[in-house]
Motif scaffolding. Sequence first.
Motif, short mmCIF file in Angstrom:
data_model
loop_
_atom_site.label_atom_id
_atom_site.label_comp_id
_atom_site.label_asym_id
_atom_site.label_seq_id
_atom_site.Cartn_x
_atom_site.Cartn_y
_atom_site.Cartn_z
N ALA A 210 0.84 -1.21 0.00
CA ALA A 210 0.00 0.00 0.00
C ALA A 210 0.87 1.26 0.00
O ALA A 210 0.57 2.23 -0.69
N ARG A 211 1.95 1.24 0.76
CA ARG A 211 2.86 2.38 0.78
C ARG A 211 3.53 2.57 -0.58
O ARG A 211 3.72 3.69 -1.03
N ALA A 212 3.90 1.46 -1.20
CA ALA A 212 4.53 1.55 -2.52
C ALA A 212 3.56 2.11 -3.56
O ALA A 212 3.95 2.85 -4.47
N THR A 213 2.28 1.80 -3.40
CA THR A 213 1.27 2.24 -4.36
C THR A 213 0.75 3.64 -4.05
O THR A 213 0.61 4.47 -4.95
N CYS A 214 0.48 3.92 -2.78
CA CYS A 214 -0.21 5.16 -2.40
C CYS A 214 0.66 6.18 -1.69
O CYS A 214 0.19 7.26 -1.36
N GLY A 215 1.89 5.83 -1.38
CA GLY A 215 2.76 6.75 -0.68
C GLY A 215 2.92 6.37 0.78
O GLY A 215 2.23 5.50 1.31
N ASP A 216 3.83 7.06 1.44
CA ASP A 216 4.17 6.74 2.83
C ASP A 216 3.12 7.17 3.84
O ASP A 216 3.30 6.95 5.03
N ALA A 217 2.04 7.77 3.39
CA ALA A 217 1.01 8.22 4.33
C ALA A 217 0.25 7.07 4.96
O ALA A 217 -0.40 7.24 5.98
N VAL A 218 0.34 5.87 4.39
CA VAL A 218 -0.36 4.71 4.94
C VAL A 218 0.42 4.23 6.16
O VAL A 218 1.56 3.80 6.06
N ARG A 219 -0.21 4.32 7.34
CA ARG A 219 0.49 4.00 8.59
C ARG A 219 -0.15 2.85 9.37
O ARG A 219 0.54 2.08 10.00
N LEU A 220 -1.46 2.77 9.36
CA LEU A 220 -2.17 1.81 10.20
C LEU A 220 -2.87 0.74 9.38
O LEU A 220 -3.34 1.00 8.27
N PHE A 221 -2.97 -0.44 9.95
CA PHE A 221 -3.65 -1.57 9.33
C PHE A 221 -4.78 -1.98 10.26
O PHE A 221 -4.56 -2.27 11.43
N VAL A 222 -6.00 -1.98 9.75
CA VAL A 222 -7.17 -2.30 10.55
C VAL A 222 -7.95 -3.40 9.85
O VAL A 222 -8.16 -3.35 8.64
#
Length: 157
Positions: free
Chosen positions: A87-99
């Motif tokens: 997800a970070r590779a696709t959408c950027g480093d803003a993805v921090r949490l996994f729910v």
Amino acid sequence: MQQRRPSRRSSASTLVPAAECVSLDALADRARALNLLDGKLRHHLPDALARECRLADLRNGRLVFLATSPTWATRLRLHQATLLAEARATCGDAVRLFVVKVAALPPVPPEPARSKPLSATAASHLRSAAKTMSDPELQALYLQLASLASSDSPPEA
């Protein structure tokens, strides 16, 4: 004596005019983007697990998945690092949490049924019927329908 609680009805001042809401185009674009991301992320999961979970949302750095049961949710959490990295590779480093939430998955629309090709015999009958019609518009529609026959149909007699 019992006190009355104020009503929780929404007042007219809290309603938002439709013109100020998100446009349908923006909503459809977001749904398409989430669907693409869902396919990309679930591609990294085992097939059995991929069938039992779906990406629900990506907002405010939270990647939210739905799983059909607590068991599948636990198995999905084991793949958290892989999914977050993708997800970070696709959408950027803003993805921090996994729910992961346990809920019934929305139904997946079925693939559209493939129509059977029009046979040469059916096309021939349509052409014959078109010749007997006096209405030129209806005759053109029949001939157009006959033209959809498979390429091995005999030429018009």
